[in-house]
Design an enzyme around this catalytic site. Sequence first.
Site, PDB file in Angstrom:
ATOM      1  N   GLY A 105      26.846  -8.793  70.593  1.00 44.87           N
ATOM      2  CA  GLY A 105      25.970  -9.057  69.455  1.00 44.87           C
ATOM      3  C   GLY A 105      26.534  -8.505  68.157  1.00 44.87           C
ATOM      4  N   GLU A 108      28.831 -11.003  66.961  1.00 49.14           N
ATOM      5  CA  GLU A 108      28.032 -12.178  66.593  1.00 49.14           C
ATOM      6  C   GLU A 108      27.349 -11.969  65.234  1.00 49.14           C
ATOM      7  OE1 GLU A 108      26.247 -12.026  70.649  1.00 49.14           O
ATOM      8  OE2 GLU A 108      26.414 -14.196  70.524  1.00 49.14           O
ATOM      9  N   GLU A 128      30.158  -9.952  77.030  1.00 50.42           N
ATOM     10  CA  GLU A 128      28.927 -10.243  77.777  1.00 50.42           C
ATOM     11  C   GLU A 128      29.211 -10.661  79.216  1.00 50.42           C
ATOM     12  OE1 GLU A 128      29.433 -10.919  74.642  1.00 50.42           O
ATOM     13  OE2 GLU A 128      27.592 -10.731  73.486  1.00 50.42           O
TER      14      GLU A 128
HETATM   15  C1  3H9 Z   1      24.966  -8.520  73.971  1.00 49.33           C
HETATM   16  O1  3H9 Z   1      25.402  -8.127  72.935  1.00 49.33           O
HETATM   17  C2  3H9 Z   1      24.138  -9.764  74.115  1.00 49.33           C
HETATM   18  C3  3H9 Z   1      24.185 -10.655  72.903  1.00 49.33           C
HETATM   19  O2  3H9 Z   1      25.257 -11.543  72.971  1.00 49.33           O
HETATM   20  C4  3H9 Z   1      22.970 -11.529  72.833  1.00 49.33           C
HETATM   21  C5  3H9 Z   1      21.712 -10.897  72.475  1.00 49.33           C
HETATM   22  C6  3H9 Z   1      20.597 -11.873  72.257  1.00 49.33           C
HETATM   23  N1  3H9 Z   1      23.345  -0.817  74.657  1.00 49.33           N
HETATM   24  O3  3H9 Z   1      30.723   3.530  77.121  1.00 49.33           O
HETATM   25  P1  3H9 Z   1      30.400   4.849  76.515  1.00 49.33           P
HETATM   26  C7  3H9 Z   1      25.640   3.683  75.656  1.00 49.33           C
HETATM   27  S1  3H9 Z   1      25.218  -7.655  75.406  1.00 49.33           S
HETATM   28  C8  3H9 Z   1      22.802   0.373  74.983  1.00 49.33           C
HETATM   29  O4  3H9 Z   1      30.393   6.033  77.390  1.00 49.33           O
HETATM   30  P2  3H9 Z   1      32.817   4.755  74.958  1.00 49.33           P
HETATM   31  C9  3H9 Z   1      26.217   4.080  77.007  1.00 49.33           C
HETATM   32  O5  3H9 Z   1      25.320   3.804  78.058  1.00 49.33           O
HETATM   33  C10 3H9 Z   1      26.119  -6.202  74.917  1.00 49.33           C
HETATM   34  N2  3H9 Z   1      23.541   1.475  75.251  1.00 49.33           N
HETATM   35  O6  3H9 Z   1      31.306   5.156  75.231  1.00 49.33           O
HETATM   36  C11 3H9 Z   1      26.476   5.552  76.819  1.00 49.33           C
HETATM   37  O7  3H9 Z   1      25.245   6.235  76.986  1.00 49.33           O
HETATM   38  P3  3H9 Z   1      25.218   7.723  77.588  1.00 49.33           P
HETATM   39  C12 3H9 Z   1      27.532  -6.510  74.624  1.00 49.33           C
HETATM   40  C13 3H9 Z   1      24.859   1.364  75.159  1.00 49.33           C
HETATM   41  O8  3H9 Z   1      33.175   5.354  73.669  1.00 49.33           O
HETATM   42  C14 3H9 Z   1      26.878   5.640  75.339  1.00 49.33           C
HETATM   43  O9  3H9 Z   1      26.391   4.437  74.729  1.00 49.33           O
HETATM   44  N3  3H9 Z   1      28.243  -5.278  74.381  1.00 49.33           N
HETATM   45  C15 3H9 Z   1      25.484   0.167  74.821  1.00 49.33           C
HETATM   46  O10 3H9 Z   1      33.656   5.023  76.170  1.00 49.33           O
HETATM   47  C16 3H9 Z   1      28.360   5.746  75.131  1.00 49.33           C
HETATM   48  O11 3H9 Z   1      28.984   4.666  75.821  1.00 49.33           O
HETATM   49  C17 3H9 Z   1      28.812  -4.562  75.362  1.00 49.33           C
HETATM   50  O12 3H9 Z   1      28.792  -4.953  76.505  1.00 49.33           O
HETATM   51  C18 3H9 Z   1      24.671  -0.963  74.561  1.00 49.33           C
HETATM   52  N4  3H9 Z   1      25.194  -2.156  74.206  1.00 49.33           N
HETATM   53  O13 3H9 Z   1      32.801   3.176  74.810  1.00 49.33           O
HETATM   54  C19 3H9 Z   1      29.491  -3.302  74.952  1.00 49.33           C
HETATM   55  N5  3H9 Z   1      26.820   0.353  74.819  1.00 49.33           N
HETATM   56  O14 3H9 Z   1      26.077   8.542  76.659  1.00 49.33           O
HETATM   57  C20 3H9 Z   1      29.123  -2.197  75.898  1.00 49.33           C
HETATM   58  C21 3H9 Z   1      27.020   1.650  75.134  1.00 49.33           C
HETATM   59  O15 3H9 Z   1      23.781   8.061  77.613  1.00 49.33           O
HETATM   60  N6  3H9 Z   1      29.649  -0.918  75.499  1.00 49.33           N
HETATM   61  N7  3H9 Z   1      25.839   2.260  75.339  1.00 49.33           N
HETATM   62  O16 3H9 Z   1      25.822   7.583  78.966  1.00 49.33           O
HETATM   63  C22 3H9 Z   1      30.945  -0.553  75.670  1.00 49.33           C
HETATM   64  O17 3H9 Z   1      31.773  -1.327  76.101  1.00 49.33           O
HETATM   65  C23 3H9 Z   1      31.305   0.855  75.353  1.00 49.33           C
HETATM   66  O18 3H9 Z   1      30.114   1.612  75.383  1.00 49.33           O
HETATM   67  C24 3H9 Z   1      32.002   1.071  73.994  1.00 49.33           C
HETATM   68  C25 3H9 Z   1      32.154   2.595  73.737  1.00 49.33           C
HETATM   69  C26 3H9 Z   1      33.383   0.416  74.034  1.00 49.33           C
HETATM   70  C27 3H9 Z   1      31.203   0.498  72.866  1.00 49.33           C
END
Ligand code: 3H9
Length: 692
Positions: A105, A108, A128
């Site tokens: 997102g 996006e 995603e």
């Molecule tokens: C989407 O976008 C759908 C849309 O297309 C459509 C919508 C209509 N939400 O990974 P880390 C938390 S789907 C909530 O250890 P890093 C994570 O749980 C989404 N929480 O850090 C953790 O919590 P905690 C598409 C999130 O530096 C903390 O943040 N996006 C989210 O190693 C730190 O995370 C993705 O799939 C989230 N979206 O890596 C990206 N993301 O500390 C998913 C993270 O309590 N995220 N958290 O355990 C990642 O790939 C990695 O977190 C990122 C940072 C690379 C950003």
Amino acid sequence: MADLTESVKLELDGDVAVVVVDNPPVNALSHHVRQGILDGMTQAAADPAVTAIVLICEGRTFIAGADITEFGGAPKPPSLQAAQDAMESCPKPVVAAVHGTALGGGLEVAMCAHYRVADARARFGLPEVKLGLLPGAGGTQRLPRVTGVPKALEMMTSGEPIGADEALECGLIDEIVTDLRGGAVAFARRVVAEGRPLLKIRDRADKVTGVDPQVFADFRASIARRTRGFLAPEYNIRCIEAAATKPFDEGLAVERQLFGELMSGTQSKAQQYYFFAEREAAKVPDLPKDTPVLAVNRVGVLGAGTMGGGIAMNFANVGIPVTLVERDEAALERGLGVIRSNYERTAARGGISSDDVVTRMGLITGSLDQGDFAEADMVVEAVFEDMELKKSVFAALDTICRPGAILASNTSALNVNEIASATSRPEAVIGTHFFSPANVMKLLEVVRGDATAPEVISTTMAVAKQIAKIPVLVGVCHGFVGNRMLAMRRIEADKMVLEGATPAQIDRVIFDFGFPMGPYAMSDLAGLDIGWKAETSSGSTIREIMCESGRRGQKNGRGYYTYDPETRAATPDPEVEQMLRDFGARQGVAQREISDQEVLERCLYPMVNEGAKILTERIAIRGSDIDVVWINGYGWPVYTGGPMFWADTVGLAEVAGKIAGYHDSLGGEHWNPSPLLARLAAEGGGLHTHRS
Ligand code: 3H9
């Protein structure tokens, strides 16, 4: 400056409005972020003193996507689309300023700005697919319009991000800046001064017109193997097809429809669950927050065989010097040679540069003298799996290693407490069970002994992350979490091949479930003669009769299957099947036809039962940790969530009932029903959410 919501504020930089998102840790698009962006755009558009708008984020990253924790709940207004529309239709230029990762997102949203700038380390992706989804906020229609179809196909089905250089090259961003905020504001002023148009990606058609349908067919074929069983990659492709064949709004409707289907299915629930399970596994609840993490600047690895070599590579890959010790010159040379050819193969495929090969090899120093471990901060032993040998190794390490060094064993099953007892410092001893090939497989079972010190645990978990592993902390028992559960599957599989199932049938059922291979193909790959001795072999187990008949597995082309010497293709071997039937008959086992459903249940239910026992014994901290082990160590299909999540999906009452039934009809200790499983089934609880 004005606070628009709890996470978004509006600042003025002269004539440029700056909408600043600050929603730690990753600026996910929670409802207050969406509201803030919408309000910021609306207010800035209405303010006559504002000529352009910059969207920027505080903290370590640009928006990393939708807030996954909001999925599954009632939708909270405003919709993301409302915020995006406010950007795209804004009458003043909107510039997104990206640092860190613009993901899902987040990207996006950025694609709804009229222009995008980024710092040089920024990354851009639509991940995603890894959550069993597709980009549901217009990303499937906008990305191909910018990058063209082939790159969009690659990015959306792999979920892998691209860097700023590549983003600039393919037009996803307009400029790389050094001072992000200053550069973005200056860029916005230039757009105004030069009277540049308000570019809307949705209006572009140049890169999605006239795409040969064969592009999609070829791409589907190219990813068929790696995406087998997953729904989301195909759904992503269908959306890109829509982008290439339909007007924007119709493509958007296809995206919305397919997004909804994926979101309501079990695969995306499993994959979203897994996302948080992996992060949770890194947390150790009983370690005080202030537990120090020791510096690990130099590592020793004992044993330059397949495991030891792979382990050494992990450290060299991240710049940590390794002393690799072997018993004799020939074995050391062989081990170093294998490491070098592994690196060279990766370089030939473009994974690393030839300079990297030199650097990494330069970080690995071979030696025949364990005394060279004296300066190491951590030593990982990877010698043969034999308790007496391990104890003598640890007794020696105790005399060699400096005080404070971590002494780690790569045992895959043995008692870490007993190994530690050979030293005068059991608090320094820990298990680090790498999976083969150790330089490739992501899982690391970190085995905590009774005496292991907190800082040894915290350091080992941190080092594991540093070397790009997924660590799961487990307790001492034979085989820990993974191999202990694997043994249960094997007991039943071996019984079934004597009762009338064939190795090929069992492998097919397990493969169709989603594993990369079944137990017999896996044995052939590993080699049937590991730990087998001709002198003591007495034809009393399946493995013994296989080895006695000269079958060693893939390495000599004959195992449970025969292997084509050229292609390595496996063919079921009727001789083996007859041998197994005869062996069963000699043991008085009645033969019958066994259904695929029975094969599946008898392979997987004893594993679930054992997982529940592991939780009761507190060998694993959480049910989700068991799933992380199985998905990363053994290829359990992530789209079913792992054994604990899967059992919950099947229904614990059903699973517990079947286990009780097999216990009565087949017997065997491994079928003794776990009381925890029975209780959760009765109470309607879940294994994947259970904490021990
Ligand atoms: C989407 O976008 C759908 C849309 O297309 C459509 C919508 C209509 N939400 O990974 P880390 C938390 S789907 C909530 O250890 P890093 C994570 O749980 C989404 N929480 O850090 C953790 O919590 P905690 C598409 C999130 O530096 C903390 O943040 N996006 C989210 O190693 C730190 O995370 C993705 O799939 C989230 N979206 O890596 C990206 N993301 O500390 C998913 C993270 O309590 N995220 N958290 O355990 C990642 O790939 C990695 O977190 C990122 C940072 C690379 C950003």
